[in-house]
Every structure is written in C-alpha cells, then in structure tokens.
Design a protein around this motif. Structure first.
Motif: not given
Length: 870
Positions: A764-778, A806-817
C-alpha cells in the motif's frame, strides 16, 4: 529504370527484372482494375537484343559522371534547368540520382535471391521510423565524397539540400525506430528479408507549442513535396476485404466447408523502398501499403451533381492508410485501427504467397521458406488470416492448416504495461472480420482443450489463459493469440524477458517454457554513430580502423585509450564539436543560446508517466529553488543545460499537461537572472529521428529514469551510451545490461528495484508520507503548486500536483531522494573532466553489444533459422 553506362558507351535498360522480392498478387478482374498478374502470364519470350542480357550495373562512380546523371535527372525528370530550379527540384533530383546508384544492387539482390533462395524473414510492423534517407544512402553506397564534390562543382549547398528532406514519421517512437534498425542490419548482413508496413499518408503528428507551452498536433504531411525514395507498384495491388458474413457450403467433393462472403473491399497498393546494406552490394526491400477504393469514382453520380458522393468510396478506403494510429478513444477510431492492422497484414501475406512463391509450391513446406516476425501485437491478426487462406482458399483441413500456421510466426512483445497488450472487442472483430473471428474461436477451443488436459479441474487457469476474455467485455487478447500460435515469444531485454515469463505471460511460459527466449534490442551503428556523430566516428576510425561499423564489438579496442590523456582530450574535442553543432541549430531555429561548456543533461523519449519526465522536472525545480531561496550560491551548482524531447499521444491528457508544465518551468527558469549561467531548460518541438541525430551526440548525461519494471528495453539509452553519454538510471529495461557492461563506477544508479516496487505497491503505497517527510520535496512541489511557474494560476498545475500526492502510480515521490543523491554524484563526477571523459570512453568501448547486427544474429540463431551471407 534509369539508363546505365556499359563499356560500349551505349545507354540501355539492363536486365529488367521484377522488383525486389518479386511481389505479385492476385487482383480479381474488375472494370477499374483488370488483373495484371505477370507471373501467371508465364515466361516472357527470350530477349533478342544482346544488351538486354547485360547484368544491371550502376552509373560510373566519378564526380563528372554524377554531375551528368544529376543534370539529366534535374532537366528531364524534374523539368527544370539548373538556373531556374528550386531547392526542392534540386533535392528531388539529388535523391533520385543517388537512388539510381543503388538500383543495380537492388535488382541484383532480388535476382540472386530468386536464383538461390534461402529462408526469408517477413518483418511485420505497423511502424517504421526511417529518418532521412539521403545521408543513409550516401553512407551505405560510399558516395558521400563524390556527391559533395559534385554539388560543389554545380554551386549547390549540399547541407541546404539535406535540410529539404522531410523524414517519413511512420511510427510513434522506439518500436518504429527499432524496426528501421533491424531492416538496416539484415541488409548489411545479407539476410533475405522484406519489411512490411503501412504507407501512412500522414505520419506521426507535427508537434507545435502554443505561446504558453501547450502541445498542439499539426498534420505531418510528409508526402507534400514528393517522395523520391519510393517505387509505387499499382499493377501489383492486392484486394483486401472486410465485413459481410460467413456461410456453410458443399465443395465439389461434397465436403461441408465454411467461406467468407465479404461486404466490401479495398485495394492495397505497394510502395517499395530500397534498404541498402553497408557497402556490400546488397539492397533489401521495405514494402509499405496504401489503401484505395476498388471503385474510386462513380461517374453517374458525379454527372448527377453529387460530387461528394461520387468519390465517397475512395475517401472511405483511403482513411485506412490516412493517419498513423488514429486516436482510438472513440468506437470509430478503434474500428479504423483494426482495419489498418488487418489491411497491411492481409496485403503482406497475400503478396508473399501469390507473388514470391511459385504457382505449384507445396504449402506444407511454407515454414521452411518464410518466418513472419510479429513486431508487437499490431500484426497478430495475420495468424487467423494465414489460417483462412489455407483453409478456405487452398482447401486444407484444420490440422493441416494449423500445423503450417503454428510454424510460420514468431512474436516479439515490447511492453510490460497491461493496457498496451491489445484486446479487441469480439463484436468489432466479428463485424469487420467474421471469418477470422470463427477461426480465432477455433484456435481457442483447441488450445483450451490442451490447457484442461494439462491442468485438470483448473478452470481459473483456463479463463486466465483463454484467447477470448469474458470480462470486462468479451474481447480477443491478441498477446494470448500470439503466444499460442508463435514458434517463439521473446522479450527485448533480459529483465523484460524475465518479467514476461514470470508476470505478463506466466501461464504460457509454464506451459511452453522452451517457447520463451530473450533478444535484447540494438541500434544500427551506421546511422546513430557513423552518420550522426562524425567527429566521434572519425576519432574511433583513426584509432582502431573502420571495422567497428560492421562489427561494433570492435569498440572494445578503445578501452586502453581511456587511460591515454591525448585520446581523452580528442574525445572531449569531439563532444564539444557536437555541442557546438547543436547550439548552432538551437540559435538558428529557436533564438536560443546554449553554453557549450555546460553539462548537457538529455531526456529524449516518448512522453509517458512511467518514463517519469516529471521526476526530472522535480530535480530542475529543486535546483532552481535552492538557488533563488539562497540555500546555495549559483557558483555551487554545476552548470547544466537540460534538454527534453518528447511527444504526447493526442488523447493522453496527463502527458500533455506534463509537457505544458515543463515548458512553463523552462520559461521562468530561463528568464530568471538569479540562475543565469547555471541552469537552462530546453524543449525543442517536434522531436524526431533527425533531431535525435543532433541531440544524442551532444549529450553528456543520459536520463533513463523509468520506474523499475515498466520499461521493456529502451533504445535511446543505447544510442546515448554509444555516443559517450553517462547514464543516470534505474535498474530497468536494458539499463541493467548497460550497467553490467560499463561497470557500476561508470553508471549513476538510483531508485527502487522491480521487486522493491512490487513489495511497496503490494503493501500500500502512500505518496503523502514521502511528501511530508522530505522538506526538499515539499519545497519543490510547493513552488509548483503556488503558481510560481504559471503566473499565479494554481488551477493549471492542480491536476498534476493532485495526482502526485494522491496516486503517484509510478512512484515519483518514492524515488525522489535517491534520484537527487544520484544527481549529486553526477555533479561531483563532472567536476573532474578527465575522470568523466575516461568513464564516457569506457561507455563507448563496452557498449558494442547493443548493435542491431548482434540483435539480428540472436533472432537468427534463437528464432528464425535464416541464413547470414555476410
């Protein structure tokens, strides 16, 4: 045919033969198209004039001879004296003159193939991205120097004539360019091959950007100024039928049979293109089909004053080959796509059976003579078409027809995306091709009997493997049909083939493990190094000789030179020359100034979310934000020019929104003096083969950042590595093999692996969690969401930002850092130019594996069983 020089000095038509591969097909007699089946007319009377027996030879290969041939073509074919000719006259005359030098090879190749037949490859592809033909013909025929001198002697600018050529955009991207590379290699290897496709009147659209950066599609009218490289053959047309119904009847022996009573027909007109091998006297054929009506004009209706209805049949028929991949979000678009696919394979198979084979050929031996390679699912309808011909036209029983058909096809799967595996609604197939639907059902019934016998009681497996899907609608799964009928099924990179066996067609691979294999893609070194990158090609040749052009593994001989300071400097000089050429083009066409001492960071490929142009854009915004916020000084940032090239499918809304955002970001970044000299973003419109040949040689960094497990192979990654760009990429597609060959130290790896992607999505991928935890991404997403790049209008970017969070089907936020960390390694590495050059040289030296010549040998050895003569 042109007149040619012979020792006597006479002009003659030498050894007139049928066109290459001798395509002749039965066309039923009609008032508008009488049968012209020359082969059925029997042998011609023996020629009485001795000159008719002279083997075909080309014109003299001297500057003076070329000038004479050129002026003759200009004056008598174009009807223009040199002093009054237009640039287009001059280009057409040049193309046709060069073509005449190749024709003797073409005719002799065809004659030799008829006299000494070997197993032929029939390459069935709905796409061919050929690129411009003039320079390719000059290179392969070794005429470049003669032509340069001849044009100079006439006071003509060869570069101006080159620029006049419009490339035929008969494909969307990698699939079509791969097909073009493959037929190039097969000609260079002297393998008996004919490529079959569609002569789309309008190719892939011409991409135009509005002032605010939105993509607009304009027609690609590539035929408007003439098509000098093609040979039309209307007298060898093929009739193709659609619609109607099927019925049962008794044949002459009283046996009950089925037949198709079509509702309407069109004629397929073949247009032949020569495919010259590299300086080997061989020219194969690419045959593209154009549709026209069997009754094009109704004179009675015209005379009654209804001028539109008088040509309605012709308009309807021509729609079939009118546009590359009509937008298929409507029922009419889907129907037209299926018409296109059946049209070109029906033309091609009938062309081979009735034209190349002798009248008395024993069709049980057909698999010994031809293997039809299905380039993705688009040509798969060829399978029931061959069955129909054997059953209905040749009177075979089912088992006989299937024994032949199931040995005549091989299937290449080019995707891992379920939506790219075509499923045609059964009612549509039944309406357009009722007999074919019956045959597909017959194949499926036979296949499911085998599945039930192999896995008793496992009806879930039966439903999963069935060619006919029952939900969400009753449809024909074309990949399943191909997997059942093909002798071999291959993926196009090691990882892709593994995932094909383990995920996409897993049940078929378990049933027939010996049927599945891998052939990693390749690119032709002639066009994409020797022709596109003359500075590098000349350096390589002066160092190790020119054998690498035909045997790319010889690039291994460059490895010791990576430690040679003088060679590294020469290598950098070649890269600078390519950057300067690209900068010159940018300045002339877009009033852009590209600083050639910056890192050229290149991402050129079709715009699709899984390829993650959005991840690259977030990196740009992050870099920009870090400078304008004062987090870093401009001097701390490695100077970069980021170059995009991409088209989005007309109906792909999100892809077009991403293009719009890239262009809006580029406009703001390029105008902001705070980042001037450190960051520039360039997105030239209408990326195509011609533009690729300019951008790729200039690249320092190759962006191959798709989500792991989504890219089948890629070929842009190969072209860029062979031209001396280092790769930043995920372990996806052929990146895996590139990294293994060049070494981890010469590759910038980042991101989740395919198993990690699967695990994360399963949990269950949650893109919001990556957004909240990464100041640079925010900060980066916040700057986009604020409307900073869209004149304060947040609604413009709302769909992209909302979908990411909300979706990020291709995990852009997960691979951002991980991506940012890899880019930091790029910055550090680029700071040491000597070390960077060493890595780039090793990329070139170790990527010879990615030649399309090697890929063709793999197909021959593992799938086709054809003969290589060179």
């Amino acid at each position: 045919m042109r007149c040619v020089s012979v020792p006597s000095g006479l002009r003659l038509l030498a050894r007139i033969t049928d066109d290459s591969e001798a395509a002749v097909s039965d066309v039923p007699d009609t008032p508008e198209a009488p049968s012209r089946d020359f082969r059925r007319l029997g042998p011609r009377a023996a020629p009485t004039h001795p000159l008719a027996l002279v083997p075909a030879v080309g014109p003299e290969r001297t500057v003076d001879a070329f000038v004479r041939e050129y002026l003759e073509e200009l004056n008598f074919s174009q009807g223009a004296p040199l002093a009054r000719s237009t640039v287009n006259h001059q280009y057409l005359a040049l193309a046709r003159t060069v073509r005449s030098y190749l024709m003797a090879d073409w005719l002799e190749t065809a004659a030799r193939r008829r006299e000494q037949p070997t197993k032929m490859v029939g390459y069935l592809s709905a796409e061919y991205l050929l690129g411009r033909q003039l320079d390719n013909a000059l290179l392969n025929s070794d005429l470049a120097e003669i032509v340069e001198q001849a044009m100079a002697a006439l006071g003509l600018d060869l570069n101006e004539l080159r620029a006049q050529e419009v490339e035929p955009g008969l494909g969307n991207g990698g699939l079509g360019r791969l097909a073009a590379c493959f037929v190039d290699s097969l000609a260079t290897m002297d393998v008996s091959c004919i490529g079959f496709g569609i002569r789309y009147e309008y190719g892939i659209f011409t991409q135009v950007f509005t002032p605010d950066g939105r993509q607009v599609e304009a027609p690609d009218n590539w035929l408007a100024l003439g098509a000098p490289w093609e040979f039309p053959n209307p007298d060898r047309a093929v009739r193709v039928s659609f619609g109607g119904h099927t019925e049962t009847y008794a044949d002459d022996s009283g046996r009950e049979r089925r037949r198709w009573v079509p509702g309407w027909s069109v004629r397929g007109i073949p247009y032949n293109y020569m495919v010259p091998g590299y300086r080997n006297g061989v020219a194969n054929t690419l045959r593209l089909w154009s549709a026209e009506a069997t009754s094009a004009f109704d004179l009675e209706t015209f005379n009654s004053g209804d001028y539109v209805d008088a040509v309605r049949a012709q308009t309807f028929a021509q729609n079939i080959s009118k546009v590359l991949y009509p937008e298929d979000s409507t029922p009419q678009g889907r129907e037209l796509r299926l018409q296109q696919q059946y049209f070109f394979v029906a033309c091609s198979i009938n062309d081979y059976l009735h034209g190349t084979l002798s009248k008395d050929f024993d069709l049980t031996r057909l698999p010994e003579q031809i293997i039809f390679q299905l380039n993705d699912t688009h040509p798969v309808i060829a399978i029931p078409e061959l069955m129909r011909i054997l059953l209905d036209e040749h009177g075979m029983n089912w088992d006989q027809a299937w024994a032949i058909t199931s040995r005549c096809f091989a299937y290449t799967c080019h995707t891992l995306l379920p939506e790219a595996l075509e499923v045609w609604p059964a009612d549509l197939v039944g309406r357009l091709l009722p007999r074919h639907l019956e045959i597909i059902y017959g194949i499926n019934d036979q296949f499911l009997d085998l599945v039930r016998a192999t896995y008793p009681g496992d009806e879930l497996r039966v439903r999963a493997m069935s060619i006919v899907a029952e939900a969400p609608f009753k449809g024909i799964r074309m990949a399943h049909l191909a997997a059942v009928a093909a002798t071999k099924v291959n993926g196009v990179a090691e990882l892709h083939s593994t995932l094909l066996r383990e995920k996409v067609l897993v049940d078929f691979a378990r049933l027939w493990p010996e049927k599945f294999t891998n052939v990693t893609n390749g690119v032709t070194p002639r066009r994409f190094v020797r022709m596109a990158n003359r500075p590098l090609a000349d350096l390589i040749t002066s160092t190790i000789g020119d054998g690498w052009v035909r045997d790319l593994e010889k690039l291994r001989e460059l490895e010791p030179y990576a430690d040679d300071a003088a060679f590294r400097e020469a290598f950098r000089a070649a890269k600078r020359a390519n950057k300067e050429r690209l900068a010159g083009i940018a300045l002339r066409t877009g009033d852009l100034v590209l600083p050639t001492d910056h890192l050229f960071d290149v991402m050129v490929k079709r715009l699709h979310e899984y390829k993650r142009q959005l991840l690259k854009l977030l990196h740009i915004v992050t870099t920009y934000e870090s400078i304008i916020s004062g987090e870093v000084t401009p001097e701390q940032v490695t100077p970069r020019v980021v170059i995009f090239g991409a088209k989005a499918a007309p109906g792909y809304r999100m892809a077009k929104e991403i293009i719009h955002l890239i262009n809006r970001v580029a406009a703001v970044v390029n105008a902001d003096e705070r980042v001037c000299g450190r960051l520039q973003v360039v997105f030239p419109a209408n990326y195509n083969v011609t533009l690729a040949e300019r951008i790729i040689p200039a690249a320092d960094l190759s962006e191959q950042i798709s989500l792991a497990g989504k890219e089948a192979s890629g070929t842009g990654n190969m072209k860029l590595a062979l031209n001396g760009a280092l790769t930043i990429g995920t372990d996806d597609g052929a990146n895996v093999e590139i990294r293994r060959l060049v070494g981890d130290e010469n590759f910038f790896l980042f991101g989740l692996t395919e198993p990690e992607v699967a695990d994360l999505q399963r949990q269950g991928y949650s893109p919001g969690s990556y957004f909240e935890s990464n100041p640079t991404l925010r900060r980066a997403i916040g700057l986009i969401a604020s409307g900073h790049f869209t004149d304060g209008d947040r609604s413009v970017v709302g769909p992209i930002v909302g979908d990411l969070l909300a979706n990020d089907r291709y995990l852009v936020l997960a691979d951002f850092q991980s991506y940012l960390d890899a880019q930091a390694r790029v910055d550090a590495a680029y700071g040491d130019q000597d070390a960077w050059s060493r890595s780039a040289i090793l990329n070139v030296a170790r990527c010879g594996f990615f030649s399309s010549d090697r890929a063709m040998r793999d197909y021959i050895d593992r799938i086709w069983g054809a003969e290589v003569r060179r």
